[in-house]
Scaffold this active site. Structure first.
Site, PDB file in Angstrom:
ATOM      1  N   ASP A 257      17.720 -33.887  -5.253  1.00 37.85           N
ATOM      2  CA  ASP A 257      16.898 -34.049  -4.253  1.00 37.85           C
ATOM      3  C   ASP A 257      16.585 -32.652  -3.675  1.00 37.85           C
ATOM      4  O   ASP A 257      17.461 -31.615  -3.861  1.00 37.85           O
ATOM      5  CB  ASP A 257      17.399 -35.056  -3.261  1.00 37.85           C
ATOM      6  CG  ASP A 257      16.139 -35.043  -2.091  1.00 37.85           C
ATOM      7  OD1 ASP A 257      15.178 -35.147  -2.351  1.00 37.85           O
ATOM      8  OD2 ASP A 257      16.397 -35.316  -0.852  1.00 37.85           O
TER       9      ASP A 257
ATOM     10  N   LYS B 120      -6.192 -21.913   8.901  1.00 40.16           N
ATOM     11  CA  LYS B 120      -5.149 -21.464   8.380  1.00 40.16           C
ATOM     12  C   LYS B 120      -4.737 -22.328   7.056  1.00 40.16           C
ATOM     13  O   LYS B 120      -5.354 -23.392   6.926  1.00 40.16           O
ATOM     14  CB  LYS B 120      -3.789 -21.780   9.408  1.00 40.16           C
ATOM     15  CG  LYS B 120      -3.437 -23.195   9.660  1.00 40.16           C
ATOM     16  CD  LYS B 120      -2.193 -23.281  10.354  1.00 40.16           C
ATOM     17  CE  LYS B 120      -1.997 -24.923  10.711  1.00 40.16           C
ATOM     18  NZ  LYS B 120      -0.728 -24.863  11.451  1.00 40.16           N
TER      19      LYS B 120
ATOM     20  N   ARG C   3       7.650 -19.035   3.019  1.00 36.58           N
ATOM     21  CA  ARG C   3       6.437 -19.755   2.597  1.00 36.58           C
ATOM     22  C   ARG C   3       5.430 -19.045   3.477  1.00 36.58           C
ATOM     23  O   ARG C   3       5.451 -19.144   4.657  1.00 36.58           O
ATOM     24  CB  ARG C   3       6.640 -21.279   3.195  1.00 36.58           C
ATOM     25  CG  ARG C   3       7.696 -21.862   2.346  1.00 36.58           C
ATOM     26  CD  ARG C   3       8.483 -22.867   2.966  1.00 36.58           C
ATOM     27  NE  ARG C   3       7.618 -24.298   3.387  1.00 36.58           N
ATOM     28  CZ  ARG C   3       7.710 -25.318   2.699  1.00 36.58           C
ATOM     29  NH1 ARG C   3       8.715 -25.596   1.973  1.00 36.58           N
ATOM     30  NH2 ARG C   3       7.182 -26.248   3.049  1.00 36.58           N
TER      31      ARG C   3
ATOM     32  N   THR D  58      11.639 -34.120  -6.587  1.00 36.09           N
ATOM     33  CA  THR D  58      11.181 -33.919  -5.326  1.00 36.09           C
ATOM     34  C   THR D  58       9.742 -34.378  -4.920  1.00 36.09           C
ATOM     35  O   THR D  58       9.158 -34.489  -5.963  1.00 36.09           O
ATOM     36  CB  THR D  58      11.313 -32.300  -4.610  1.00 36.09           C
ATOM     37  OG1 THR D  58      10.589 -32.496  -3.284  1.00 36.09           O
ATOM     38  CG2 THR D  58      10.266 -31.459  -5.424  1.00 36.09           C
TER      39      THR D  58
ATOM     40  N   ARG E  19       6.499 -34.322  -6.658  1.00 37.50           N
ATOM     41  CA  ARG E  19       5.578 -35.688  -6.368  1.00 37.50           C
ATOM     42  C   ARG E  19       6.306 -36.705  -6.980  1.00 37.50           C
ATOM     43  O   ARG E  19       5.292 -37.607  -7.648  1.00 37.50           O
ATOM     44  CB  ARG E  19       4.114 -35.579  -6.821  1.00 37.50           C
ATOM     45  CG  ARG E  19       3.431 -34.374  -6.085  1.00 37.50           C
ATOM     46  CD  ARG E  19       2.338 -34.726  -5.302  1.00 37.50           C
ATOM     47  NE  ARG E  19       1.996 -33.476  -4.252  1.00 37.50           N
ATOM     48  CZ  ARG E  19       1.773 -34.227  -3.012  1.00 37.50           C
ATOM     49  NH1 ARG E  19       1.759 -35.485  -2.744  1.00 37.50           N
ATOM     50  NH2 ARG E  19       1.372 -33.314  -2.145  1.00 37.50           N
TER      51      ARG E  19
ATOM     52  N   ASP F  27      16.412 -41.507  -2.212  1.00 36.12           N
ATOM     53  CA  ASP F  27      17.332 -40.965  -3.276  1.00 36.12           C
ATOM     54  C   ASP F  27      18.351 -42.073  -3.703  1.00 36.12           C
ATOM     55  O   ASP F  27      18.962 -42.084  -4.626  1.00 36.12           O
ATOM     56  CB  ASP F  27      18.180 -39.698  -2.621  1.00 36.12           C
ATOM     57  CG  ASP F  27      17.359 -38.356  -2.653  1.00 36.12           C
ATOM     58  OD1 ASP F  27      16.373 -38.172  -2.717  1.00 36.12           O
ATOM     59  OD2 ASP F  27      17.803 -38.168  -1.320  1.00 36.12           O
TER      60      ASP F  27
END
Lengths: 353, 1107
Positions: free
Chosen positions: B341, B504, B538, B618, B685, B715
């Protein structure tokens, strides 16, 4: 699992820092490297070689005379006679003559041997009652059912000693006579006692307690084994203390052989008198055999063995030769390994990083 | 009917059993223990005898009481059997007790008994602090939808429900919004009514947990096959011996009948038949009864090592590693695929505002000057509303704010306004943000600390405190985020009346919409963005635009029209958004760090060196996942080509995957083939169900051992599906841990679990099995050879007591010691050479081939052990002429030779001689002699003459030199080929293991001490542009904010262990991650109890008539 209890605080559940729990116990990690393996191989080769040579010399110093008397001499007649079961009760004696070319020096041991007699069959070996033979009264009159079908005689009397082992006791008897080059024939004196393991004679086999009774009285109410001519308390007419369950011949027979070909001790040369003080002198000998034991049923052979002994026991060449062969094998392997190591491994197979 | 509860205090009013027409009624008591004290013995015995090995031994026991067959006394079987049964029963009993205890702790309502259809009233103990115009409820539990369905489907017969509830003539739909599942945490209400629908074992939780499949290791499966082979082999040997017996009885036995009559005229054939069974008894030791028990003990011991490992203890959470399953250890050494995960497993799920670029100036680097100071973090004390946990290292930015740099102010104003975060102020100045994504939370918190505090919002206004001054902006529109747009905008009217659009979004998207005037700034900012992205941050670009009042009114009109239109609503809206979001002015960029857990890149590097393939599954978006992939070394720069080349075909598959059906149809094989060619695979996804499907897929087609690691309830399916499930016992719930096989607190412990514990366990287990089969086969084959000399009469070679005690006493402890302590190299070197892990994956140490080799070796050894004593003892006498070739002496000799041979063999196997091992080995030999002399003593014989007939054998034969010479010779001959073979192999084709050990030895001799392993240099990535829109966002949240029924930040709850049972298993966006945004740099050792557990899916709007 494995929760640490009884502590509190921020590190309450932290495992102990012991070498055992953290798998850090000090240890020795041996490895098969050239520096350990090759010297070890050469050393083992040398040790085996020395042992082999020494043992070989030792074994060579013993002497052994084997005599198959199944049909030898006059025994062929008895052999034929015993083929018929109805003659079982008839006495048959025969004589075998044999020379001893070289004197047997030292203690000489007299064995009888049997070929192809399976004392090691499971049902045969089970067919005995140790409790009876250690003198338990209850078992004397009420032997273990393992003894079947030699538990009770046709009259319903319990057999003592019961079972197939005792029943099939080897019942040939021998007298050995020396015919010297000069003079009369001298019977060779044999010690027929003290030929068993001490523990067998004194612990494992006991007669039932005989409070001032004779052995015959003690064994009253029991029957002798079916194939026996004599009851158990009359096995040795010469020595009353060698009767019953503690009879040496019986004890020796009861110690079953591991393999179908075996020999069992019959007597030891008594060396007190001339000409036997130094062993058996060279010359001609005769054996008088009271030929009772039938071997034709199982295609067996009977033999007599006379042998001298060393610390290593009798004349068995296997171990010395095996050691010599092993020694050569190890040496061969060691040389091959050395070559391989020299060619491939000498520079070390290190991990390329 | 609506369920609204609060967790602070629960008062349960009883209207017990008022509806008894529904039977059977269930209480909420859950019974999972199998036994009670009275049923334990019969039930447990019944279960144990269902095991084939135990049943077999029971069968043997039956054989042994038949006198014609019994070749061994009953005790030879009874003693081991009783011991085995006892040990197993003890283990079962403790397991049962433990499972009881676990359930005690996880059952939240354990003090109450509720019945189906009881009415519950839940009340809080305190009055609401404020009446909010919005009433809302936050279900932390995300998947009411699917779970209700599954529950409904599972129990249609028992369920007293139709889908509507009729009460007082009124019908109420019972849809998903009205069902609470066991384990949910309810928040934000003062009271609620409830009706118990399912209780106890019928609840979703128990229904799901009941589906746990029993996991077996591949060695277990191999063993089952081998045991069958062994049975076959046993039958084969017995048949040969029985045929031999038949012939022997015909040729010899019939003539020997004078001395040993057969019973009742049995013929040779019948005798052979009996012999067959007799030999089944004698040779039963090839089917190792004590093997299973020993295996269990070894696994248990190795599990304890995992529990005890200090290096897998995480002090911050006070969590040691835990082996929750004790039967899978050796499989840890064979893992080929790891399914991980992402959030909470690889990452901490903590976003920190790390750097920013404002108007062409980059902030965030730690300045050297401040680095020298002890406390170099920026002091935010000037701002009373600052979040004390926020940390920033660049003082220049604060200075810029204080100097009222307009660009900087605009930058933070944008951050404070343009978001969908909600705030709650419990006490004055104590703000809590409830963010939909942790990124947003981090950004808003950053703005807060720099003096632009977002305080509250209403549907049409946003209140912020700008440098101590309260200002309210009128919220005119939210142009919400979606996947295609990759940006969000907000249009506000400032208190001064100025209209402004703040935007943004992903830098590439924003850049396309910038005004030409910022081209210069763009270049500088691009540079900064590259820099940030190179560090794995990020990034987001920020831009704004002042709007013309007139134009906006017109736009708004069109917007209204479009939003009420039924057809093409979305595309029309998109067009409108496009229109207004252009000619933006660039403000700068932010860089957010998705904090990885400690040591994740190194761990991944190590594991990939160990040839383990890591797949990240994930629910996140592709960009986010990719970013993380790069930052944790899973994807490396040099892989880029590979990635792109193979990227085309998997891209299609991925497309399929995204549309959620790739794992069901014909695509799966293609997907697998492509994926397995890749060095690293990241599946984005994926829903929890798909996670499990991916695992199943690999399990099914690759026949490889898989491990799944995860922390959250989403999970669970994957953890249960994989061969080994690992739960990260972090802050997020217990669900993953509860269904896992191993659990620990940090991802980096995985390398220790696999490379050290797993490898050792596998090594030990294989060594154990190889040795165990060797020693038992050798033991047994000797009987086979003896059969040819004893007329196939099923006579044993050894003493019965030796047969009884051989496995239990004489050889048990040394081999156990080896399998508990053995290490080829220590843990440091295991990390140094992860390649050592590879043999486990290839099943090199124990396979059918290895087993066959073992059997051959045993065959050789047994021949040596039989024929050498045979030849040496044959016709031999003692040195005093007395008997030594008798059966008893031969038995003693052979068993002594055997014991020496197998002990020396053990010594060769063992590569780690601790004091304990030495003690066990020598102790067992000493024990053998002690027991033998005792068994053969006068006393024992006199007590039971028939049980101890070997009296005096030891004393009379072991004093003979030729006995000992025979023992020496057999030992040499047994060892010789083994040493030769191994030495040759080390020289000619050394395994990785040999190489490492050689290397160790070499270095040891070189330095006279073990060198410290060289330090690893951390691989630093070269910088490249990999920015992504950081929001793990879903569409439609803006609607909620403006619609007037959005959600208030929930009260903190003492969340129960099940705060999130299973996140969504259906639906498009599975990223319902309880995103505890935790604005950066909280003290590393402080416990953080109040991590928010929310996500979009978790919001349910409630139209409650009461409000």
């Amino acid at each position: 699992m494995g929760k640490v209890k009884g502590k509190s605080g921020p590190l309450a559940r932290r495992p102990d820092n012991s070498a055992f729990k953290q798998q850090r116990l000090p240890a020795w990690s041996p490895m098969l490297t050239a520096t350990t393996v090759l010297p070890f191989f050469y050393l083992m080769a040398l040790i085996c070689m020395l042992l082999g040579v020494w043992l070989l010399l030792t074994v060579q110093s013993t002497q052994e005379i084997k005599l198959d008397y199944t049909e030898a001499g006059t025994c062929d007649m008895c052999f034929e006679k015993r083929k018929n079961v109805s003659n079982a009760a008839q006495i048959c004696t025969c004589t075998v003559v044999f020379p001893i070319k070289k004197a047997l020096k030292g203690d000489v041991f007299f064995y009888y041997g049997l070929q192809n007699f399976h004392q090691n069959l499971r049902r045969y070996m089970d067919s005995r009652d140790d409790a009876q033979m250690v003198g338990r009264k209850t078992n004397l009159k009420n032997p273990s059912s393992y003894c079947e079908p030699f538990m009770k005689d046709p009259n319903g009397l319990p057999i003592a000693p019961c079972g197939a082992v005792a029943n099939s006791i080897f019942n040939d008897t021998f007298t050995l006579t020396y015919h010297g080059s000069s003079g009369p024939s001298i019977p060779v004196p044999l010690l027929r006692k003290g030929i068993t393991w001490y523990t067998d004679k004194n612990v494992k086999y006991r007669n039932p307690k005989n409070d001032n009774m004779t052995l015959a009285q003690v064994f009253e109410g029991t029957a002798r084994p079916l194939y026996w001519q004599k009851p158990v308390y009359e096995l040795d007419l010469l020595d009353p203390t060698n009767n019953g369950f503690i009879n040496d011949d019986l004890i020796i027979w009861m110690r079953e052989a591991a393999f179908p070909n075996f020999k069992k001790l019959y007597g030891v040369l008594y060396r007190a008198k001339q000409p036997f003080t130094k062993g058996l002198p060279a010359g001609n000998y005769t054996i008088n055999i009271s030929y009772n034991f039938p071997v034709q049923y199982f295609r067996g052979r009977k033999e007599v063995v006379l042998t001298t002994l060393t610390w290593f026991g009798g004349q068995n060449h296997f171990l010395p030769i095996a050691y010599l062969v092993t020694s050569c094998l190890i040496l061969l392997i060691a040389i091959i390994l050395t070559v391989v190591w020299w060619k491939f491994g000498k520079n070390g197979k290190r991990l390329e990083e | 009917m609506t369920f609204i509860t609060h967790m602070d205090l629960i008062i349960i009013l009883y209207f017990s059993h008022f509806l008894h027409s529904f039977k059977p009624l269930q209480t909420n008591a859950i019974k999972t223990s199998k036994y009670n004290p009275f049923t334990f013995l019969p039930l447990n015995l019944f279960e144990q005898f269902q095991r084939i090995a135990n049943a077999y031994f029971l069968f043997l026991l039956v054989l042994q009481v038949i006198p014609q067959i019994s070749s061994l006394s009953w005790f030879t079987t009874v003693v081991p059997l009783v011991l085995v049964l006892t040990v197993t029963a003890a283990k079962d009993a403790t397991d049962d007790i433990v499972s009881k205890c676990v359930l005690c702790t996880i059952s939240p309502l354990k003090n109450f008994t509720t019945w189906i259809l009881d009415v519950l009233v839940h009340k809080t103990n305190k009055k609401s602090t404020q009446r909010n115009p919005y009433s809302y409820i936050n279900y932390t539990h995300a998947c009411l939808n699917s779970s209700f369905h599954s529950e409904y489907n599972l129990k249609p017969a028992v369920s007293p429900l139709s889908r509507t509830l009729t009460y007082a003539g009124q019908k109420y739909p019972l849809d998903n919004e009205k069902i609470l599942l066991r384990g949910c945490t309810l928040r934000n209400t003062e009271w609620c009514f409830g009706l118990v629908l399912f209780a106890g074992p019928e609840t979703k939780l128990m229904q799901n947990s009941g589906k746990t499949t029993f996991k077996r290791t591949s060695i277990d499966r191999l063993m089952n096959v081998l045991v069958l082979c062994i049975f076959g082999f046993l039958a084969f040997m017995c048949t040969i011996l029985a045929i031999g017996n038949c012939f022997w009885e015909m040729n010899e036995g019939s003539q020997f009948m004078v001395f040993l009559p057969r019973q009742d005229g049995n013929n040779a054939a019948f005798s052979a038949f009996l012999t067959f069974w007799s030999y089944v008894i004698i040779l039963n030791t090839v089917v190792p009864i004590s093997l299973y028990v020993s295996v269990e003990i070894i696994r248990l011991g190795n599990s304890f090592y995992i529990d005890w490992d200090r290096k897998m203890y995480f002090s911050r959470y006070n969590t040691p590693a835990e082996a929750r399953t004790t039967t899978l250890n050796e499989e840890l050494g064979q893992i080929k695929y790891i399914f991980s995960d992402k959030t909470g497993t690889l990452t901490q799920n903590v976003m920190t505002f790390n750097k920013c670029s404002i108007n062409g100036k980059s902030y965030g680097e730690i300045q050297k000057f401040y680095l020298q100071l002890r406390n170099y973090t920026v002091d935010f004390s000037f701002n009373p509303l600052a979040d004390p946990r926020f940390m920033f290292h660049d003082h220049a930015l604060v200075e810029a704010v204080k100097l009222e740099d307009p660009e900087v102010h605009a930058f933070f104003r944008l951050l404070a306004l343009c978001h969908t975060v909600m705030a709650e102020e419990k006490k004055e100045g104590e703000l809590f943000y409830q963010a939909q994504s942790p990124d947003e939370g981090a950004l808003v918190t950053a703005a807060r600390n720099f003096g632009f505090v977002f305080r509250s919002r209403t549907p049409d206004s946003v209140s912020i405190v700008e440098m101590g001054e309260e200002r309210s902006y009128e919220l005119l529109a939210i142009l919400d985020f979606n996947n295609v747009r990759k940006r969000m905008s907000i249009i506000v009217r400032s208190p001064e009346g100025k209209l402004c659009l703040y935007c943004k979004g992903a830098d590439t998207i924003i850049y396309e919409r910038l005004h030409q005037s910022c081209s210069k700034l763009m270049d500088v900012t691009t540079e900064h963005l590259n820099e940030f992205a190179g560090e794995g941050l990020r990034t987001l670009a920020l831009a704004y635009k002042n709007l013309d009042e007139e134009y906006f009114n017109q736009w708004k009109q069109r917007h209204h029209e479009a939003s009420t239109e039924l057809d093409n609503q979305e595309s029309k809206l998109d067009e409108l958004y496009e229109e207004i979001e252009k000619d933006l002015l660039l403000l700068g960029a932010t860089a957010i760090e998705d904090k990885l857990q400690d040591g994740v890149p190194q761990t991944i590097e190590q594991l990939s060196k160990a040839n383990i393939k890591i797949w990240v599954l994930t629910g996140d978006k592709q960009e986010t996942a990719e970013n993380i992939g790069y930052s944790c070394n899973l994807l490396r720069e040099e892989m880029n080509d590979v990635f792109i080349v193979s990227g085309n075909s998997p891209e299609d598959v991925r497309q399929e995957l995204r549309s959620a059906y790739a794992l069901e149809g014909s695509m799966e094989l293609e997907f697998l083939r492509t994926a397995c060619m890749c060095k690293a695979v990241i599946c984005c996804r994926v829903t929890p169900l798909q996670k499990a499907q991916v695992v199943e897929l690999v399990k099914k087609y690759k026949q490889a051992v898989t491990l799944a690691i995860g922390d959250g309830a989403n999970d669970v399916s994957m953890i249960k599906a994989a061969h080994i499930g690992v739960g990260i016992s972090g802050q997020e719930g217990m669900q993953a841990v509860l269904s896992s096989d191993y659990s620990f607190a940090q991802f980096r412990f995985l390398q220790r679990l696999l490379l050290v514990h797993g490898r050792w366990s596998y090594l030990r287990m294989c060594k154990f099995l190889r040795y165990f089969f060797y020693k038992n086969f050798t033991f047994t084959f000797v009987h086979f050879w003896y059969g040819f000399f004893c007329g196939f009469s099923a006579q044993t070679v050894y003493d019965e007591w030796f047969i009884t005690l051989y496995n239990l006493v004489y050889t048990a402890l040394p081999v156990l010691g080896m399998s508990l302590f053995d290490q080829d190299v220590n843990d440091v070197w295991s990390f140094q050479y992860p390649q050592l892990y590879i043999p486990g994956q290839l099943n090199l140490y124990f396979s059918k081939k290895a087993f066959f080799k073992c059997a051959l070796h045993s065959c050789y050894s047994s021949m040596v052990l039989f024929f050498i004593p045979y030849a040496a003892m044959h016709n031999t006498v003692r040195d005093d002429g007395k008997d030594v070739a008798d059966y008893q002496s031969f038995a003693l000799l052979t068993q002594t030779c055997l014991l020496f041979a197998v002990t020396i063999q053990l010594g060769l196997e063992m590569s780690y001689w601790t004091a304990v091992n030495t003690f066990f080995v020598l102790g067992s030999l000493a024990m053998y002699f002690a027991v033998t002399f005792t068994m053969y003593s006068n006393g024992m014989f006199l007590i039971l003459p028939s049980a101890f007939p070997f009296i005096g054998t030891a004393r009379n034969s072991l004093n003979q030199p030729n006995m000992w010479l025979t023992i020496l010779l057999t030992s040499i001959l047994c060892v010789l080929p083994v040493v030769t073979y191994r030495f040759l192999f080390i020289q000619l084709c050394p395994t990785i293991n040999d190489k490492v050990r050689m290397d160790l030895l070499y270095q040891f001799t070189l330095h006279q001490h073990l060198p410290p392993p060289p330090l690893r240099t951390r691989i630093r990535r070269t910088s490249s542009r990999r920015s992504g829109y950081a929001f793990s966002h879903a569409q439609g949240y803006g609607d909620l904010v403006t619609s007037g029924r959005f959600l208030r930040r929930p009260a903190l709850s003492g969340s129960s262990g099940f705060a999130n049972i299973g996140r969504t298993t259906t639906g498009f966006s599975p990223m319902g991650r309880s995103a505890g945004y935790s604005p950066t740099g909280r003290p590393q050792n402080a416990k953080v109890p109040d991590v928010e557990v929310t996500s979009l899916q978790m919001y349910r709007t409630v139209r409650d008539p009461a409000f």
